[in-house]
Design a protein around this motif. Sequence first.
Motif, PDB file in Angstrom:
ATOM      1  N   ALA A  38      82.671 -10.026 -51.628  1.00 19.26           N
ATOM      2  CA  ALA A  38      82.297  -8.587 -52.177  1.00 19.26           C
ATOM      3  C   ALA A  38      82.898  -8.557 -53.599  1.00 19.26           C
ATOM      4  N   GLY A  39      83.557  -9.649 -54.220  1.00 20.37           N
ATOM      5  CA  GLY A  39      84.344  -9.838 -55.301  1.00 20.37           C
ATOM      6  C   GLY A  39      85.544  -9.325 -55.397  1.00 20.37           C
ATOM      7  N   ARG A  40      86.232  -8.834 -54.405  1.00 14.95           N
ATOM      8  CA  ARG A  40      87.559  -8.351 -54.426  1.00 14.95           C
ATOM      9  C   ARG A  40      88.739  -9.616 -54.389  1.00 14.95           C
ATOM     10  N   ASP A  41      89.663  -9.539 -55.095  1.00 16.20           N
ATOM     11  CA  ASP A  41      90.417 -10.821 -54.944  1.00 16.20           C
ATOM     12  C   ASP A  41      91.345 -10.743 -53.625  1.00 16.20           C
ATOM     13  N   THR A  42      91.464 -11.802 -53.075  1.00  7.60           N
ATOM     14  CA  THR A  42      92.059 -12.183 -51.915  1.00  7.60           C
ATOM     15  C   THR A  42      93.486 -13.058 -52.269  1.00  7.60           C
ATOM     16  N   ARG A  43      94.483 -12.680 -51.154  1.00  6.45           N
ATOM     17  CA  ARG A  43      95.904 -13.181 -51.329  1.00  6.45           C
ATOM     18  C   ARG A  43      96.447 -13.295 -49.820  1.00  6.45           C
ATOM     19  N   TYR A  44      97.653 -13.858 -49.727  1.00  2.00           N
ATOM     20  CA  TYR A  44      98.382 -13.780 -48.600  1.00  2.00           C
ATOM     21  C   TYR A  44      99.001 -12.745 -48.518  1.00  2.00           C
ATOM     22  N   PHE A  45      98.950 -11.771 -47.552  1.00  3.46           N
ATOM     23  CA  PHE A  45      99.634 -10.708 -47.336  1.00  3.46           C
ATOM     24  C   PHE A  45     100.338 -10.306 -45.976  1.00  3.46           C
ATOM     25  N   CYS A  46      99.580 -10.061 -44.811  1.00  4.21           N
ATOM     26  CA  CYS A  46     100.282  -9.769 -43.708  1.00  4.21           C
ATOM     27  C   CYS A  46     100.809 -11.019 -42.706  1.00  4.21           C
ATOM     28  N   GLY A  47     100.025 -12.230 -42.872  1.00  2.35           N
ATOM     29  CA  GLY A  47     100.400 -13.316 -42.055  1.00  2.35           C
ATOM     30  C   GLY A  47     100.314 -13.485 -40.727  1.00  2.35           C
ATOM     31  N   ILE A  48      99.581 -12.550 -40.215  1.00  2.00           N
ATOM     32  CA  ILE A  48      99.114 -12.567 -38.938  1.00  2.00           C
ATOM     33  C   ILE A  48      97.712 -12.400 -38.526  1.00  2.00           C
ATOM     34  N   GLY A  49      96.862 -12.397 -39.648  1.00  2.00           N
ATOM     35  CA  GLY A  49      95.459 -12.218 -39.616  1.00  2.00           C
ATOM     36  C   GLY A  49      94.947 -11.126 -39.310  1.00  2.00           C
ATOM     37  N   ALA A  50      95.546  -9.910 -39.368  1.00  2.00           N
ATOM     38  CA  ALA A  50      95.274  -8.737 -39.140  1.00  2.00           C
ATOM     39  C   ALA A  50      94.356  -8.172 -40.425  1.00  2.00           C
ATOM     40  N   CYS A  51      95.067  -8.254 -41.551  1.00  2.00           N
ATOM     41  CA  CYS A  51      94.219  -7.574 -42.591  1.00  2.00           C
ATOM     42  C   CYS A  51      93.233  -8.336 -43.298  1.00  2.00           C
ATOM     43  N   GLN A  52      92.924  -9.707 -42.965  1.00  2.00           N
ATOM     44  CA  GLN A  52      91.943 -10.396 -43.437  1.00  2.00           C
ATOM     45  C   GLN A  52      92.147 -10.678 -45.013  1.00  2.00           C
ATOM     46  N   GLY A  53      93.228 -10.289 -45.596  1.00  2.00           N
ATOM     47  CA  GLY A  53      93.289 -10.353 -47.236  1.00  2.00           C
ATOM     48  C   GLY A  53      93.196 -11.789 -47.546  1.00  2.00           C
ATOM     49  N   CYS A  54      93.265 -12.823 -46.554  1.00  2.00           N
ATOM     50  CA  CYS A  54      93.621 -14.236 -47.049  1.00  2.00           C
ATOM     51  C   CYS A  54      92.456 -15.098 -46.580  1.00  2.00           C
ATOM     52  N   LEU A  55      91.349 -14.305 -46.536  1.00  2.00           N
ATOM     53  CA  LEU A  55      90.132 -15.177 -46.324  1.00  2.00           C
ATOM     54  C   LEU A  55      89.526 -16.355 -47.288  1.00  2.00           C
ATOM     55  N   VAL A  56      89.607 -17.501 -46.740  1.00  2.00           N
ATOM     56  CA  VAL A  56      89.130 -18.486 -47.600  1.00  2.00           C
ATOM     57  C   VAL A  56      87.738 -19.269 -46.784  1.00  2.00           C
ATOM     58  N   GLN A  57      87.182 -20.310 -47.596  1.00  2.00           N
ATOM     59  CA  GLN A  57      86.376 -21.045 -46.901  1.00  2.00           C
ATOM     60  C   GLN A  57      86.907 -22.374 -46.454  1.00  2.00           C
ATOM     61  N   VAL A  58      86.877 -22.910 -45.368  1.00  2.00           N
ATOM     62  CA  VAL A  58      87.318 -24.281 -44.898  1.00  2.00           C
ATOM     63  C   VAL A  58      86.333 -25.182 -44.385  1.00  2.00           C
ATOM     64  N   ASP A  59      86.185 -26.180 -45.389  1.00  2.00           N
ATOM     65  CA  ASP A  59      84.779 -26.730 -44.920  1.00  2.00           C
ATOM     66  C   ASP A  59      83.646 -26.132 -44.591  1.00  2.00           C
ATOM     67  N   GLY A  60      83.594 -25.179 -45.397  1.00  2.00           N
ATOM     68  CA  GLY A  60      82.366 -24.001 -45.381  1.00  2.00           C
ATOM     69  C   GLY A  60      82.354 -22.964 -44.349  1.00  2.00           C
ATOM     70  N   ARG A  61      83.357 -22.957 -43.780  1.00  2.00           N
ATOM     71  CA  ARG A  61      83.545 -21.944 -42.628  1.00  2.00           C
ATOM     72  C   ARG A  61      84.589 -20.570 -42.999  1.00  2.00           C
ATOM     73  N   LEU A  62      84.097 -19.428 -43.127  1.00  2.00           N
ATOM     74  CA  LEU A  62      84.960 -18.381 -43.316  1.00  2.00           C
ATOM     75  C   LEU A  62      86.077 -18.237 -42.538  1.00  2.00           C
ATOM     76  N   THR A  63      87.535 -18.129 -43.068  1.00  2.00           N
ATOM     77  CA  THR A  63      88.626 -18.170 -42.066  1.00  2.00           C
ATOM     78  C   THR A  63      89.752 -17.671 -42.524  1.00  2.00           C
ATOM     79  N   GLU A  64      90.807 -16.981 -41.803  1.00  2.00           N
ATOM     80  CA  GLU A  64      92.041 -16.561 -42.275  1.00  2.00           C
ATOM     81  C   GLU A  64      92.906 -17.626 -42.506  1.00  2.00           C
ATOM     82  N   SER A  65      93.130 -17.788 -44.060  1.00  2.00           N
ATOM     83  CA  SER A  65      94.062 -18.929 -44.285  1.00  2.00           C
ATOM     84  C   SER A  65      95.549 -18.918 -43.750  1.00  2.00           C
TER      85      SER A  65
END
Length: 84
Positions: A38-65
């Motif tokens: 959606a064009g929003r900046d992502t970053r490391y935030f909660c560290g437990i996957g709850a906020c999904q603020g750290c989404l990245v693509q890993v080998d083409g697959r969307l995941t929580e970093s």
Amino acid sequence: MSDNTFLWQGQPIAFTAGESIAAALTAAGIMNFGPDMAGRDTRYFCGIGACQGCLVQVDGRLTESCLTPASAGLQVTNAGGTHG
């Protein structure tokens, strides 16, 4: 590329065994993980996957970093899939 690096936006990032992608990016001084679909900046935030603020693509697959272990040779890009 050594055994303890993955590629972030085409650049090698070092990590230690057991470290998440988000932790390795943060340790490398990368605080903004780029835009999501959606064009929003992502970053490391909660560290437990709850906020999904750290989404990245890993080998083409969307995941929580913060939940994804760093592994040698991974191709990691921002969630929007751009290299910018």
